[in-house]
Design a protein around this motif. Structure first.
Motif, PDB file in Angstrom:
ATOM      1  N   ILE A 194     -33.196 -26.682  52.889  1.00  0.00           N
ATOM      2  CA  ILE A 194     -34.000 -25.906  51.910  1.00  0.00           C
ATOM      3  C   ILE A 194     -33.879 -26.638  50.470  1.00  0.00           C
ATOM      4  N   ASP A 195     -32.740 -27.054  50.225  1.00  0.00           N
ATOM      5  CA  ASP A 195     -32.716 -27.898  48.998  1.00  0.00           C
ATOM      6  C   ASP A 195     -33.505 -29.109  48.980  1.00  0.00           C
ATOM      7  N   ARG A 196     -33.469 -29.626  50.089  1.00  0.00           N
ATOM      8  CA  ARG A 196     -34.315 -30.842  50.047  1.00  0.00           C
ATOM      9  C   ARG A 196     -35.543 -30.682  50.126  1.00  0.00           C
ATOM     10  N   ILE A 197     -36.228 -29.849  50.990  1.00  0.00           N
ATOM     11  CA  ILE A 197     -37.478 -29.452  50.594  1.00  0.00           C
ATOM     12  C   ILE A 197     -37.919 -29.272  49.404  1.00  0.00           C
ATOM     13  N   ARG A 198     -37.043 -28.123  48.613  1.00  0.00           N
ATOM     14  CA  ARG A 198     -37.360 -27.662  47.468  1.00  0.00           C
ATOM     15  C   ARG A 198     -37.548 -28.867  46.254  1.00  0.00           C
ATOM     16  N   TYR A 199     -36.767 -29.788  46.746  1.00  0.00           N
ATOM     17  CA  TYR A 199     -36.942 -30.859  45.882  1.00  0.00           C
ATOM     18  C   TYR A 199     -38.097 -31.654  45.875  1.00  0.00           C
ATOM     19  N   VAL A 200     -38.529 -32.049  47.083  1.00  0.00           N
ATOM     20  CA  VAL A 200     -39.700 -32.703  47.201  1.00  0.00           C
ATOM     21  C   VAL A 200     -40.725 -32.022  46.812  1.00  0.00           C
ATOM     22  N   LEU A 201     -40.910 -30.571  46.993  1.00  0.00           N
ATOM     23  CA  LEU A 201     -41.839 -29.680  46.313  1.00  0.00           C
ATOM     24  C   LEU A 201     -41.978 -30.006  44.968  1.00  0.00           C
ATOM     25  N   SER A 202     -40.839 -29.811  44.307  1.00  0.00           N
ATOM     26  CA  SER A 202     -40.874 -29.651  42.707  1.00  0.00           C
ATOM     27  C   SER A 202     -41.256 -31.038  42.297  1.00  0.00           C
ATOM     28  N   SER A 203     -40.436 -32.047  42.952  1.00  0.00           N
ATOM     29  CA  SER A 203     -40.723 -33.313  42.372  1.00  0.00           C
ATOM     30  C   SER A 203     -42.365 -33.696  42.405  1.00  0.00           C
TER      31      SER A 203
END
Lengths: 194, 220
Positions: free
Chosen positions: B79-88
């Motif tokens: 989840i953390d990784r996906i959220r990073y991709v999204l916000s980046s």
């Protein structure tokens, strides 16, 4: 010399590129504006003195007009670059600025900062059909769920997710979830220990 | 705990069915392209909304599972990784929107079909507010104190535009023969190249932007 003050403003921005945002140079901006008013007045006088068909004043008028345009451009560039730096502050510090930085901003800039913050917040909330996503989080790719952090300031109680509370005291180290403590790292309350 | 990764979700307007990993893959592709492209690419609100929804669901599911469950940690990391991709991804877009705000608004205003716009409605209103806040700041601080004839602010003249002639690395997904490379020096040395599948090139953005839209090439 014409346009010297305006150039000074630009140089000031260029020199402070990697450092702190310098104080708003109210004095210099005012001098540039005064120079512009004077130039404009001289031009007006020359235009009025020109009899139809006479061209002797034209070169002077053109030069002054070019200086006016240049001063305007420098002023706008100065303001624009400052706003860009102020925008970066929003991403670094959140919507409340530390007082030592805030004092370097002029009133309209503080107003602009508030407006920018609001705009960004509105946009963040609108993401995901209204569920929202704070874009100022997750700046670095996550490597671990938990990180070891050292506390640099007395912060008091801090609620980690699911209701666990830790007390952050100066010079203590903790093992906390990255997602909940990263804004404290950016604020300088916590320091990541590698 | 149900395995959310296998859920089938609808991700686009034409109700094309995709699984969550496919959506994520498309999002990652869009993210890389956005980071490499000199200008703003078309918005992917459907992908973003869908993925955000997935994250929220996964977070909900995680709350229900026991703390000691070792799978929870793995899922949380994901989840953390996906959220990073999204916000980046969204951050990169915002940065470009701010830099080219006026240019992008102008470009979108000339597009007739609403589905062809580069900015999503939310991004468009963000850009508008950004532009107007800048302009009113300029007006308030200096322009109003200038002599009348020079006071005007011509945003078209002052605005920053992306450099569409800059070079980008690209990878070919579908073979495309006969791509025309125009010679800008005016010597008439135009060239045609056949893009082979799987090969990589360094080209100007303008020559390949249509291929990027159609999905025949991706940036790397």
């Amino acid at each position: 010399m014409l346009g010297e003050k305006a150039l000074e403003l630009i140089k000031e921005m260029e020199r402070s590129k990697d450092g702190k945002l310098p104080a708003y140079n109210d004095n210099c901006v005012r001098l540039v504006l005064e120079e512009m008013t004077a130039l404009f007045q001289q031009n007006q006088d020359d235009v009025n003195a020109t009899v139809a068909g006479e061209a002797q004043y034209y070169p002077g008028i053109r030069l002054r007009h070019a200086s006016l345009e240049r001063n305007k451009r420098c002023l706008l560039a100065y303001l624009y670059n400052r706003l860009e730096r102020i925008r970066d502050l929003r991403w670094d510090f959140g919507n409340i600025l530390p007082p030592e930085i805030r004092e370097n901003l002029c009133d309209p800039e503080i107003e602009w900062f508030a407006r920018y913050s609001k705009n960004l917040a509105t946009y963040s909330r609108s993401l995901g059909e209204g569920s929202g996503l704070d874009l100022t989080h997750d700046i670095k790719p996550p490597k671990n769920i938990y990180v070891e952090v050292r506390c640099l300031k007395d912060y008091g109680e801090f609620e980690v997710e699911e209701g666990d509370v830790v007390v952050l005291q100066k010079n203590t180290t903790h093992y906390l979830p990255m997602s909940s403590c990263q804004h404290l790292i950016r604020l300088g309350v916590l320091q990541q220990v590698d | 705990m149900s395995d959310v990764d296998e859920d089938v979700v609808a991700a686009s307007d034409d109700e094309e069915m995709m699984t969550a990993p496919e959506v994520l893959q498309r999002l990652e592709e869009a993210w890389i392209i956005e980071r490499m492209s000199p200008t703003l690419e078309r918005h992917q609100t459907d992908l973003v909304d869908c993925m955000l929804d997935q994250i929220n669901q996964m977070t909900e599911n995680l709350k229900r599972c026991k703390k000691q469950d070792f799978r929870a940690a793995v899922h949380k990391m994901e989840i953390d990784r996906i959220r990073y991709v999204l916000s980046s991804y969204l951050r990169v877009r915002l940065e470009k929107i701010e830099r080219y705000a006026h240019h992008l608004l102008e470009k979108d205003a000339s597009v007739k079909d609403q589905s062809e716009t580069v900015l999503s409605p939310e991004e468009a209103s963000y850009a508008k507010e950004y532009v107007s806040s800048m302009e009113s700041h300029f007006q308030k601080v200096v322009l109003q104190q200038m002599p009348e004839i020079i006071r005007g602010f011509d945003a078209v003249k002052e605005c920053v535009r992306p450099n569409l002639e800059s070079y980008i690395f690209l990878k070919v997904k579908e073979a495309t023969p006969g791509v025309l490379l125009e010679d800008d020096t005016g010597d008439g040395r135009d060239e045609e190249v056949d893009l082979e599948e799987g090969s990589q090139y360094l080209m100007r953005y303008n020559t390949v932007k249509d291929l990027l839209q159609s999905g025949a090439v991706v940036f790397i």
